[in-house]
Write an enzyme that holds these catalytic residues in place. Structure first.
Site, PDB file in Angstrom:
ATOM      1  CG  LEU A  42      -1.920  -1.157   1.289  1.00 39.95           C
ATOM      2  CD1 LEU A  42      -2.657  -1.148   2.628  1.00 39.95           C
ATOM      3  CD2 LEU A  42      -2.917  -1.078   0.134  1.00 39.95           C
ATOM      4  CB  SER A  43       0.271   4.849  -0.492  1.00 35.64           C
ATOM      5  OG  SER A  43      -0.711   5.009   0.494  1.00 35.64           O
ATOM      6  CD  GLU A  44       2.820   6.666   2.734  1.00 36.72           C
ATOM      7  OE1 GLU A  44       3.691   7.402   2.237  1.00 36.72           O
ATOM      8  OE2 GLU A  44       1.647   6.648   2.354  1.00 36.72           O
ATOM      9  CB  THR A  45       2.974  -0.512   5.978  1.00 33.61           C
ATOM     10  OG1 THR A  45       2.328  -1.111   4.843  1.00 33.61           O
ATOM     11  CG2 THR A  45       2.760  -1.404   7.191  1.00 33.61           C
ATOM     12  CG  HIS A  75      -2.939   7.439   4.387  1.00 31.63           C
ATOM     13  ND1 HIS A  75      -1.706   7.673   3.840  1.00 31.63           N
ATOM     14  CD2 HIS A  75      -3.180   6.107   4.222  1.00 31.63           C
ATOM     15  CE1 HIS A  75      -1.224   6.543   3.348  1.00 31.63           C
ATOM     16  NE2 HIS A  75      -2.094   5.576   3.571  1.00 31.63           N
TER      17      HIS A  75
END
Length: 269
Positions: A42-45, A75
């Site tokens: 995902l875009s960030e973890t 987010h």
């Protein structure tokens, strides 16, 4: 090991911006953190662990894209706060120690979380050569967000232009340190938002980020100066969209949104 995926800046599943969240006892080595983030893809973890009582923060927090660690992420911070509050690990306000300083997140009675982030300084700059071609749109103005974020805030003519963008991501990679935030005023503010944006971050392995909280630390002062109000609502996204409420407080920006847990599972690694 428990892993959750949370859709942030939305009150319904399969919208907003998904983030992975892992609550740990301590941080393993960076290589393992990066491998997990690449696997989650995902875009960030976000990775967090509790800190000793009595300090300036309650939890340590780090964020990884599939390819690199980042200095600031809105987010995934919202997603982490949501997990802490919905699982009873935190109540009221939780403080995070992160690479960009101390951040706080406060749960509201309406189910929202309000985060306190540093405001990004904006510096007007000439339009970089090749930017209009890479975006496929005429540029009205460009601002650099300096140290905290490292994005270019690019004002476009109107909302329809922002929504229709189909950028050349390889070209955008060469034009900013982290990403390019395309934005315009809302065509119909009575729809419940004041400005729109889309965020492109191919330089850190994310072609388009659906809803970028950290970008709103720059979008808030940008649009507050133009619209004459300190409290605004931003709408961001292409295929997936979300809503970020902003409140400008000088060198701090408050970001408010909902979040929804969509996956609660076990990581075997």
């Amino acid at each position: 090991m428990r892993i959750r995926i949370v859709d942030a800046f939305t009150d319904r599943p399969f919208s907003g911006n998904p983030a992975g969240v892992l609550l740990l006892d301590s941080f393993p080595d960076d290589h393992w953190l990066q491998k997990v983030a690449a696997e989650v893809n995902l875009s960030e973890t976000a990775f967090a662990h509790p800190l000793p009582a009595g300090g300036e923060a309650d939890w340590a927090l780090r964020w990884f894209t599939p390819t690199t660690e980042v200095d600031m992420c809105g987010h995934a911070t919202l997603a982490t706060a949501h997990v802490l509050h919905t699982t009873g690990r935190a109540t009221g306000t939780v403080r995070f120690a992160a690479r960009c300083g101390i951040l706080s997140a406060t749960a509201g009675e309406d189910g929202t979380v309000t985060m306190d982030f540093p405001t990004s300084a904006l510096t007007a700059v000439p339009t970089p050569e090749g930017l209009e071609k890479a975006l496929g749109a005429e540029v009205v103005s460009v601002h650099d967000t300096a140290a905290h974020v490292g994005d270019l805030v690019v004002e476009l003519r109107d909302e329809a232009t922002v929504r229709a963008l189909a950028p050349d991501f390889a070209a955008l990679t060469r034009l900013s340190r982290r990403g390019v935030i395309a934005t315009a005023a809302a065509e119909q503010p009575d729809r419940g938002y004041d400005f729109v944006s889309r965020g492109f971050f191919p330089a850190v392995g994310i072609d388009e980020d659906p809803v970028t909280g950290s970008a709103h630390t720059a979008l808030a002062p940008f649009w507050s100066a133009r619209l004459g109000r300190d409290e605004l609502t931003g709408f961001q996204g292409g295929a997936r969209t979300g809503i970020v409420r902003t409140r400008l407080r000088g060198d701090r920006t408050l970001l408010t949104g909902h979040a929804v847990t969509v996956v609660d599972g076990e990581l075997h690694a």
